[in-house]
Design a protein around this motif. Structure first.
Motif, PDB file in Angstrom:
ATOM      1  N   ALA A   5       0.801  -1.221   0.000  1.00 35.65           N
ATOM      2  CA  ALA A   5       0.000   0.000   0.000  1.00 35.65           C
ATOM      3  C   ALA A   5       0.839   1.279   0.000  1.00 35.65           C
ATOM      4  N   VAL A   6       2.129   1.177   0.317  1.00 33.55           N
ATOM      5  CA  VAL A   6       2.988   2.354   0.377  1.00 33.55           C
ATOM      6  C   VAL A   6       3.796   2.433  -0.916  1.00 33.55           C
ATOM      7  N   HIS A   7       3.633   3.556  -1.621  1.00 32.16           N
ATOM      8  CA  HIS A   7       4.368   3.768  -2.863  1.00 32.16           C
ATOM      9  C   HIS A   7       5.170   5.052  -2.723  1.00 32.16           C
ATOM     10  N   ALA A   8       6.402   5.018  -3.192  1.00 33.76           N
ATOM     11  CA  ALA A   8       7.267   6.188  -3.057  1.00 33.76           C
ATOM     12  C   ALA A   8       8.161   6.320  -4.279  1.00 33.76           C
ATOM     13  N   PHE A   9       8.626   7.547  -4.454  1.00 34.92           N
ATOM     14  CA  PHE A   9       9.621   7.846  -5.478  1.00 34.92           C
ATOM     15  C   PHE A   9      10.859   8.317  -4.737  1.00 34.92           C
ATOM     16  N   LEU A  10      11.971   7.746  -5.117  1.00 40.69           N
ATOM     17  CA  LEU A  10      13.230   8.046  -4.450  1.00 40.69           C
ATOM     18  C   LEU A  10      14.157   8.713  -5.460  1.00 40.69           C
TER      19      LEU A  10
ATOM     20  N   ILE B 287      22.633   0.719 -10.728  1.00 38.29           N
ATOM     21  CA  ILE B 287      21.410   0.273 -11.404  1.00 38.29           C
ATOM     22  C   ILE B 287      21.278  -1.243 -11.322  1.00 38.29           C
ATOM     23  N   GLU B 288      22.373  -1.955 -11.521  1.00 34.13           N
ATOM     24  CA  GLU B 288      22.312  -3.421 -11.435  1.00 34.13           C
ATOM     25  C   GLU B 288      21.950  -3.878 -10.032  1.00 34.13           C
ATOM     26  N   THR B 289      22.443  -3.195  -9.014  1.00 30.70           N
ATOM     27  CA  THR B 289      22.075  -3.542  -7.634  1.00 30.70           C
ATOM     28  C   THR B 289      20.591  -3.284  -7.410  1.00 30.70           C
ATOM     29  N   LEU B 290      20.101  -2.131  -7.891  1.00 29.73           N
ATOM     30  CA  LEU B 290      18.679  -1.819  -7.746  1.00 29.73           C
ATOM     31  C   LEU B 290      17.802  -2.831  -8.479  1.00 29.73           C
ATOM     32  N   ARG B 291      18.284  -3.333  -9.619  1.00 36.92           N
ATOM     33  CA  ARG B 291      17.534  -4.343 -10.376  1.00 36.92           C
ATOM     34  C   ARG B 291      17.279  -5.595  -9.520  1.00 36.92           C
ATOM     35  N   GLY B 292      18.138  -5.844  -8.580  1.00 38.83           N
ATOM     36  CA  GLY B 292      17.988  -7.008  -7.699  1.00 38.83           C
ATOM     37  C   GLY B 292      17.042  -6.790  -6.533  1.00 38.83           C
TER      38      GLY B 292
ATOM     39  N   HIS C 279      11.379  -4.779  -4.563  1.00 38.31           N
ATOM     40  CA  HIS C 279      10.471  -3.662  -4.286  1.00 38.31           C
ATOM     41  C   HIS C 279      10.640  -2.504  -5.265  1.00 38.31           C
ATOM     42  N   VAL C 280      11.723  -2.528  -6.044  1.00 41.19           N
ATOM     43  CA  VAL C 280      11.970  -1.468  -7.023  1.00 41.19           C
ATOM     44  C   VAL C 280      11.165  -1.785  -8.280  1.00 41.19           C
ATOM     45  N   LEU C 281      10.222  -0.912  -8.601  1.00 44.22           N
ATOM     46  CA  LEU C 281       9.338  -1.127  -9.740  1.00 44.22           C
ATOM     47  C   LEU C 281       9.901  -0.542 -11.027  1.00 44.22           C
ATOM     48  N   GLU C 282      10.562   0.609 -10.910  1.00 43.55           N
ATOM     49  CA  GLU C 282      11.119   1.301 -12.075  1.00 43.55           C
ATOM     50  C   GLU C 282      12.327   2.102 -11.634  1.00 43.55           C
ATOM     51  N   VAL C 283      13.242   2.319 -12.573  1.00 38.17           N
ATOM     52  CA  VAL C 283      14.364   3.226 -12.357  1.00 38.17           C
ATOM     53  C   VAL C 283      14.513   4.051 -13.625  1.00 38.17           C
ATOM     54  N   HIS C 284      14.555   5.370 -13.446  1.00 40.62           N
ATOM     55  CA  HIS C 284      14.737   6.288 -14.577  1.00 40.62           C
ATOM     56  C   HIS C 284      15.993   7.102 -14.336  1.00 40.62           C
ATOM     57  N   ALA C 285      16.864   7.204 -15.344  1.00 40.77           N
ATOM     58  CA  ALA C 285      17.985   8.133 -15.293  1.00 40.77           C
ATOM     59  C   ALA C 285      17.414   9.505 -15.622  1.00 40.77           C
ATOM     60  N   THR C 286      17.752  10.510 -14.802  1.00 31.73           N
ATOM     61  CA  THR C 286      17.118  11.818 -14.932  1.00 31.73           C
ATOM     62  C   THR C 286      18.147  12.945 -14.988  1.00 31.73           C
ATOM     63  N   THR C 287      17.662  14.112 -15.367  1.00 29.78           N
ATOM     64  CA  THR C 287      18.458  15.323 -15.260  1.00 29.78           C
ATOM     65  C   THR C 287      18.042  16.028 -13.979  1.00 29.78           C
ATOM     66  N   GLY C 288      18.801  17.045 -13.596  1.00 24.33           N
ATOM     67  CA  GLY C 288      18.475  17.757 -12.372  1.00 24.33           C
ATOM     68  C   GLY C 288      19.305  17.250 -11.212  1.00 24.33           C
ATOM     69  N   ARG C 289      18.860  17.555 -10.021  1.00 27.76           N
ATOM     70  CA  ARG C 289      19.636  17.207  -8.825  1.00 27.76           C
ATOM     71  C   ARG C 289      19.807  15.690  -8.667  1.00 27.76           C
ATOM     72  N   ALA C 290      18.726  14.959  -8.840  1.00 27.69           N
ATOM     73  CA  ALA C 290      18.798  13.496  -8.710  1.00 27.69           C
ATOM     74  C   ALA C 290      19.277  12.881 -10.025  1.00 27.69           C
TER      75      ALA C 290
END
Length: 161
Positions: free
Chosen positions: A66-71, A84-89, A92-103
């Motif tokens: 029931a708890v959903h978050a964006f990190l 990214i490979e560690t997160l793939r394992g 609970h990680v549903l998606e990972v996006h490479a982004t611009t900006g601070r994160a």
């Protein structure tokens, strides 16, 4: 690979979104085209990579998440691939996006509870190369992931937006 979509492709995808298990013959009848046309269109959409599959749409809240978050994750740039490979394992990680900006990465997470989320965030912090995270809780999802309105817009040359 970019392919051209037309109104029939859009209608076909809309029917499959409503009922992914509908038989091809029934799809052809609903769309008013030959069965072979539907098969050819589906094959073209799949082989081009435009349609990646027909997985079930699982309501994670219904199965206890029931708890959903964006990190937002800031990291050492030379460590992005192993992170990214560690997160793939992490299940609970549903998606990972490479982004611009601070994160550098935006990570979507599903958890059973706030305590569960905290433990997941702590695991992310423990990854070598992760410098900082910022967590944003999703309070609701008034519009979930969708692609069909864009496909429909493309194929009908709508004047909206």
């Amino acid at each position: 690979m970019t392919i051209k979509f037309d109104a029939l492709d859009s209608a076909l995808l809309a029917e499959l979104a409503d009922d992914p298990r509908v038989p091809i013959l029934e799809l052809a009848q609903r769309l008013g085209v030959a069965r072979n046309t539907v098969q050819a269109r589906m094959k073209r959409l799949e082989s081009s990579g435009a349609v990646r599959g027909y997985p079930p749409d699982v309501d994670l809240q219904a199965i206890g998440f029931a708890v959903h978050a964006f990190l937002g994750v800031e990291l050492d740039q030379n460590r992005i691939d192993p992170i990214i490979e560690t997160l793939r394992g992490f299940p609970h990680v549903l998606e990972v996006h490479a982004t611009t900006g601070r994160a550098d990465l935006l990570v979507r997470i599903a958890a059973r509870s706030q305590q569960d989320l905290l433990e997941i965030i702590q695991r992310v912090h423990a990854i070598d190369g992760v410098n900082h995270t910022e967590t944003m809780l999703a309070l609701a999802t008034p519009i979930g992931y969708r692609s069909l309105p864009l496909v429909d817009h493309l194929t009908h040359r709508s004047t909206d937006m």
